[in-house]
Motif scaffolding. Sequence first.
Motif, PDB file in Angstrom:
ATOM      1  N   ILE A  50      33.392  52.547  33.107  1.00  0.00           N
ATOM      2  CA  ILE A  50      33.484  51.254  32.419  1.00  0.00           C
ATOM      3  C   ILE A  50      34.935  50.983  32.035  1.00  0.00           C
ATOM      4  N   LEU A  51      35.415  49.822  32.448  1.00  0.00           N
ATOM      5  CA  LEU A  51      36.746  49.348  32.093  1.00  0.00           C
ATOM      6  C   LEU A  51      36.621  48.448  30.873  1.00  0.00           C
ATOM      7  N   THR A  52      37.380  48.764  29.826  1.00  0.00           N
ATOM      8  CA  THR A  52      37.480  47.898  28.653  1.00  0.00           C
ATOM      9  C   THR A  52      38.852  47.243  28.728  1.00  0.00           C
ATOM     10  N   SER A  53      38.883  45.939  28.920  1.00  0.00           N
ATOM     11  CA  SER A  53      40.141  45.232  29.099  1.00  0.00           C
ATOM     12  C   SER A  53      40.315  44.205  27.986  1.00  0.00           C
ATOM     13  N   ILE A  54      41.478  44.242  27.353  1.00  0.00           N
ATOM     14  CA  ILE A  54      41.760  43.411  26.183  1.00  0.00           C
ATOM     15  C   ILE A  54      42.889  42.437  26.515  1.00  0.00           C
ATOM     16  N   ASP A  55      42.680  41.173  26.183  1.00  0.00           N
ATOM     17  CA  ASP A  55      43.724  40.177  26.392  1.00  0.00           C
ATOM     18  C   ASP A  55      43.544  39.070  25.361  1.00  0.00           C
ATOM     19  N   LEU A  56      44.647  38.596  24.851  1.00  0.00           N
ATOM     20  CA  LEU A  56      44.628  37.513  23.875  1.00  0.00           C
ATOM     21  C   LEU A  56      44.211  36.185  24.510  1.00  0.00           C
ATOM     22  N   GLU A  57      44.503  36.050  25.801  1.00  0.00           N
ATOM     23  CA  GLU A  57      44.253  34.798  26.514  1.00  0.00           C
ATOM     24  C   GLU A  57      42.871  34.790  27.167  1.00  0.00           C
ATOM     25  N   THR A  58      41.965  33.999  26.636  1.00  0.00           N
ATOM     26  CA  THR A  58      40.616  33.889  27.185  1.00  0.00           C
ATOM     27  C   THR A  58      40.650  33.391  28.626  1.00  0.00           C
ATOM     28  N   GLU A  59      41.582  32.498  28.929  1.00  0.00           N
ATOM     29  CA  GLU A  59      41.718  31.952  30.281  1.00  0.00           C
ATOM     30  C   GLU A  59      41.960  33.065  31.301  1.00  0.00           C
TER      31      GLU A  59
ATOM     32  N   MET B   8      41.534  41.680  46.198  1.00  0.00           N
ATOM     33  CA  MET B   8      42.832  41.769  45.551  1.00  0.00           C
ATOM     34  C   MET B   8      43.660  40.512  45.846  1.00  0.00           C
ATOM     35  N   ARG B   9      43.497  39.983  47.051  1.00  0.00           N
ATOM     36  CA  ARG B   9      44.234  38.773  47.418  1.00  0.00           C
ATOM     37  C   ARG B   9      43.863  37.621  46.482  1.00  0.00           C
ATOM     38  N   LEU B  10      42.573  37.491  46.172  1.00  0.00           N
ATOM     39  CA  LEU B  10      42.121  36.439  45.259  1.00  0.00           C
ATOM     40  C   LEU B  10      42.693  36.645  43.855  1.00  0.00           C
ATOM     41  N   ALA B  11      42.743  37.877  43.417  1.00  0.00           N
ATOM     42  CA  ALA B  11      43.279  38.180  42.084  1.00  0.00           C
ATOM     43  C   ALA B  11      44.768  37.836  42.009  1.00  0.00           C
ATOM     44  N   ARG B  12      45.491  38.146  43.051  1.00  0.00           N
ATOM     45  CA  ARG B  12      46.927  37.813  43.071  1.00  0.00           C
ATOM     46  C   ARG B  12      47.134  36.292  43.073  1.00  0.00           C
ATOM     47  N   ALA B  13      46.299  35.569  43.823  1.00  0.00           N
ATOM     48  CA  ALA B  13      46.386  34.102  43.850  1.00  0.00           C
ATOM     49  C   ALA B  13      46.067  33.526  42.469  1.00  0.00           C
ATOM     50  N   ALA B  14      45.045  34.073  41.816  1.00  0.00           N
ATOM     51  CA  ALA B  14      44.690  33.618  40.462  1.00  0.00           C
ATOM     52  C   ALA B  14      45.827  33.887  39.494  1.00  0.00           C
ATOM     53  N   SER B  15      46.511  35.012  39.657  1.00  0.00           N
ATOM     54  CA  SER B  15      47.665  35.333  38.792  1.00  0.00           C
ATOM     55  C   SER B  15      48.747  34.277  38.942  1.00  0.00           C
ATOM     56  N   ARG B  16      49.039  33.926  40.167  1.00  0.00           N
ATOM     57  CA  ARG B  16      50.075  32.902  40.396  1.00  0.00           C
ATOM     58  C   ARG B  16      49.673  31.563  39.787  1.00  0.00           C
ATOM     59  N   GLN B  17      48.392  31.198  39.888  1.00  0.00           N
ATOM     60  CA  GLN B  17      47.923  29.941  39.305  1.00  0.00           C
ATOM     61  C   GLN B  17      48.065  29.933  37.790  1.00  0.00           C
TER      62      GLN B  17
ATOM     63  N   ALA C 251      39.362  34.235  34.480  1.00  0.00           N
ATOM     64  CA  ALA C 251      39.811  34.449  35.866  1.00  0.00           C
ATOM     65  C   ALA C 251      39.457  35.862  36.331  1.00  0.00           C
ATOM     66  N   ALA C 252      39.697  36.866  35.494  1.00  0.00           N
ATOM     67  CA  ALA C 252      39.381  38.251  35.863  1.00  0.00           C
ATOM     68  C   ALA C 252      37.881  38.421  36.099  1.00  0.00           C
ATOM     69  N   ARG C 253      37.076  37.839  35.246  1.00  0.00           N
ATOM     70  CA  ARG C 253      35.610  37.939  35.388  1.00  0.00           C
ATOM     71  C   ARG C 253      35.173  37.331  36.734  1.00  0.00           C
ATOM     72  N   GLN C 254      35.784  36.213  37.114  1.00  0.00           N
ATOM     73  CA  GLN C 254      35.459  35.579  38.398  1.00  0.00           C
ATOM     74  C   GLN C 254      35.871  36.476  39.569  1.00  0.00           C
ATOM     75  N   ILE C 255      37.025  37.101  39.435  1.00  0.00           N
ATOM     76  CA  ILE C 255      37.510  38.005  40.489  1.00  0.00           C
ATOM     77  C   ILE C 255      36.572  39.201  40.613  1.00  0.00           C
ATOM     78  N   PHE C 256      36.189  39.789  39.481  1.00  0.00           N
ATOM     79  CA  PHE C 256      35.284  40.940  39.511  1.00  0.00           C
ATOM     80  C   PHE C 256      33.946  40.553  40.141  1.00  0.00           C
ATOM     81  N   ALA C 257      33.436  39.379  39.805  1.00  0.00           N
ATOM     82  CA  ALA C 257      32.167  38.914  40.379  1.00  0.00           C
ATOM     83  C   ALA C 257      32.302  38.722  41.891  1.00  0.00           C
ATOM     84  N   ALA C 258      33.420  38.148  42.325  1.00  0.00           N
ATOM     85  CA  ALA C 258      33.651  37.936  43.764  1.00  0.00           C
ATOM     86  C   ALA C 258      33.733  39.268  44.511  1.00  0.00           C
TER      87      ALA C 258
END
Length: 189
Positions: free
Chosen positions: A59-68, A1-10, A72-79
């Motif tokens: 299964i989580l289906t997550s929708i976002d207009l921003e590919t970026e 979760m810490r990594l996800a919060r850091a990615a959000s700030r970035q 980031a979310a995919r990297q967080i989930f993998a980590a």
Amino acid sequence: MRLARAASRQLALTPASQGVTSALTFLARLIGARAVVEIGTGAGVSGLALIRGMAPDGILTSIDLETEHQVAARQIFAAESVPPRRARLIAGSALNVLPKLSDGAYDMVVVDGDPLEYVEYVDQSQRLLRGGGLLVLHHALWKGQVADTANEDDETVIIREALQAVQDMPEFTATLLPIGDGLLVAVKA
């Protein structure tokens, strides 16, 4: 979760608060969620909270207009060792994607997308949720402005309309949780 919060700030995003993420995990676990739709992926903070509460095969289906954001979310989930099959990330406008999802097939719909589209998200959620499913609207208090009837900003007015729409739907029973920026939780009959 810490990594996800850091990615959000970035990405210059405001992540869901710890209270909101705890509530999302709790709610997903409470109903044994296996199929969840999240509108607004962000950097994966709320998605990670949902996955933690969902059934092991959920299964989580997550929708976002921003590919970026989804990268980031995919990297967080993998980590976090989330198997790729558990997170279906869809890049695109939620209002284009939601109509393509199956009626009554979801245990939970979490709304944290464009505030100007909240009313349409509520309408789509009514169709997507099974009986006993949960609709969760994040930012239900919209920076404390929703209760100020003199505030006529577009986002504030639309969120008020979305809250009223949920209240007016007889198949929903709702409550407002005063955590984070407000969480409206409604169960579908």
